[in-house]
Scaffold this active site. Sequence first.
Site, PDB file in Angstrom:
ATOM      1  N   ARG A  52       0.920  -1.211   0.028  1.00 40.41           N
ATOM      2  CA  ARG A  52       0.034   0.057   0.012  1.00 40.41           C
ATOM      3  C   ARG A  52       0.658   1.520   0.003  1.00 40.41           C
ATOM      4  O   ARG A  52       0.616   2.249  -0.714  1.00 40.41           O
ATOM      5  CB  ARG A  52      -0.974   0.051   1.231  1.00 40.41           C
ATOM      6  CG  ARG A  52      -1.897  -1.038   1.182  1.00 40.41           C
ATOM      7  CD  ARG A  52      -2.992  -0.935   2.146  1.00 40.41           C
ATOM      8  NE  ARG A  52      -2.483  -1.259   3.578  1.00 40.41           N
ATOM      9  CZ  ARG A  52      -2.560  -2.165   4.460  1.00 40.41           C
ATOM     10  NH1 ARG A  52      -3.165  -3.416   3.806  1.00 40.41           N
ATOM     11  NH2 ARG A  52      -2.057  -2.132   5.635  1.00 40.41           N
ATOM     12  N   LYS A 142     -11.844  15.026   5.468  1.00 38.65           N
ATOM     13  CA  LYS A 142     -13.171  14.750   4.649  1.00 38.65           C
ATOM     14  C   LYS A 142     -13.959  13.532   5.325  1.00 38.65           C
ATOM     15  O   LYS A 142     -13.484  12.728   6.092  1.00 38.65           O
ATOM     16  CB  LYS A 142     -12.789  14.390   3.276  1.00 38.65           C
ATOM     17  CG  LYS A 142     -12.448  12.899   3.007  1.00 38.65           C
ATOM     18  CD  LYS A 142     -13.334  12.444   1.825  1.00 38.65           C
ATOM     19  CE  LYS A 142     -13.321  10.959   2.087  1.00 38.65           C
ATOM     20  NZ  LYS A 142     -13.834  10.089   0.756  1.00 38.65           N
ATOM     21  N   GLU A 183     -19.172  15.879   2.452  1.00 38.04           N
ATOM     22  CA  GLU A 183     -19.407  15.065   1.204  1.00 38.04           C
ATOM     23  C   GLU A 183     -20.600  14.334   1.430  1.00 38.04           C
ATOM     24  O   GLU A 183     -20.585  13.093   1.779  1.00 38.04           O
ATOM     25  CB  GLU A 183     -18.210  14.163   1.175  1.00 38.04           C
ATOM     26  CG  GLU A 183     -18.599  13.201  -0.104  1.00 38.04           C
ATOM     27  CD  GLU A 183     -17.319  12.266  -0.595  1.00 38.04           C
ATOM     28  OE1 GLU A 183     -16.203  12.106   0.365  1.00 38.04           O
ATOM     29  OE2 GLU A 183     -17.305  11.412  -1.465  1.00 38.04           O
ATOM     30  N   LYS A 225     -17.986  18.609  -1.033  1.00 40.88           N
ATOM     31  CA  LYS A 225     -17.740  17.694  -2.182  1.00 40.88           C
ATOM     32  C   LYS A 225     -18.986  16.542  -2.484  1.00 40.88           C
ATOM     33  O   LYS A 225     -19.353  15.883  -1.968  1.00 40.88           O
ATOM     34  CB  LYS A 225     -16.398  16.592  -1.360  1.00 40.88           C
ATOM     35  CG  LYS A 225     -16.302  15.434  -2.338  1.00 40.88           C
ATOM     36  CD  LYS A 225     -15.098  14.531  -1.979  1.00 40.88           C
ATOM     37  CE  LYS A 225     -14.693  13.288  -2.785  1.00 40.88           C
ATOM     38  NZ  LYS A 225     -13.204  12.872  -2.785  1.00 40.88           N
TER      39      LYS A 225
HETATM   40  P1  13P Z   1     -14.403   8.911  -6.194  1.00 42.45           P
HETATM   41  O1  13P Z   1     -14.055  10.129  -6.933  1.00 42.45           O
HETATM   42  O2  13P Z   1     -13.443   7.506  -6.679  1.00 42.45           O
HETATM   43  O3  13P Z   1     -15.828   8.638  -6.123  1.00 42.45           O
HETATM   44  O4  13P Z   1     -13.811   9.094  -4.596  1.00 42.45           O
HETATM   45  C1  13P Z   1     -14.779   9.603  -3.958  1.00 42.45           C
HETATM   46  C2  13P Z   1     -14.050  10.010  -2.524  1.00 42.45           C
HETATM   47  O5  13P Z   1     -14.726  10.237  -1.782  1.00 42.45           O
HETATM   48  C3  13P Z   1     -12.684   9.777  -2.371  1.00 42.45           C
HETATM   49  O6  13P Z   1     -12.310  10.731  -1.140  1.00 42.45           O
END
Ligand code: 13P
Length: 340
Positions: A52, A142, A183, A225
Amino acid sequence: FSYLPVKLQEELQQTAEAIVCHGKGILAVDETNEGIGALLAQVGLENTENNRRNYRQLLFTSDDVLSSYVSAVILYDETVYQKTDSGVRFIEVLGKKNIIPGVKVDKDVVPLPYTDEVTTQGLDDLAKRCAEYKKQGCRFAKWRAPLTISANGPSALAIESTANVLARYASICQTEGLVPIVEPDVLLDGDHDIIRAQKVTETVLAAVYKALNDHHVYLEGTLLKPNMVTPGKACKERNTPEEIAVATVTALLRGVPAAVPGIAFLSGGQTEEEATVYLNAINKVPMKKPWALTFSYGRALQASVWKTWAGREENLIKAQTELIKRAKANNLAALGQYNF
Ligand code: 13P
């Protein structure tokens, strides 16, 4: 009544604005260990900490030109503490490139009992974790809260729970000195049309901003987001990028206060090209746009990288070139200047 200390307000606002300036966007590499494990398996590698680390090192040691397109990176807890082969902390590598580090702080979803919907967990020890991440050099966080469109969903319960959790998260982050990226993710899954997606997105955004206001969140020091407004993945009726742009900007205008400095879309399972073309259309559509509109893509910035790298050392430079190619395309799209 008193808000956050003015100095902290200024710091948060400056960070939020720096993340969305000049069409720059966010590289989201906050896949959980399980999530990245599936990607490693596809290239024949075991899901070990070192594998990773090695993949993320590939991304972070890309050419410095990356920082002309990418202003910030979302890390996963483990990555905050990882180092390059030569022992330099990833956070330092990013800092030298003038890229702002942030971190995913939600602890994924749990079922809402007696429903087929979910809510997000991770609030209990959040203040402590935020303080620790700030000490490590992170400047934003986030929290992703998914909602599914179904025959009768998302329910009022799921929307209310999501909005409240996001608002509690945002207020805790700000108190601890991190910019919260909020988000609410109305998922692409389903056969609903774009009109339904727009209405659900509007309802969710209205609930989220009511809750943020109730919780005294300082909007100038946040970023949103969201999903773009598109038809569901299984909907037969497809829409043009221009129609998607109009539906998306209309929903945002109805739900997101102009005090929010920027909106960085998630890619949500769109192809790399779709995510870029739609972002470009959104920035070109002749409508009011009081916020910066940019990208915070995970899959849509990394799909080609994984394909090109294929887990092999000799493909490293070629894979890094793919990352820069996608980042540049999305930077142009965030300025409405992408030509395809
Ligand atoms: P994606 O752009 O792959 O949907 O990722 C969303 C996300 O929350 C990653 O931080």
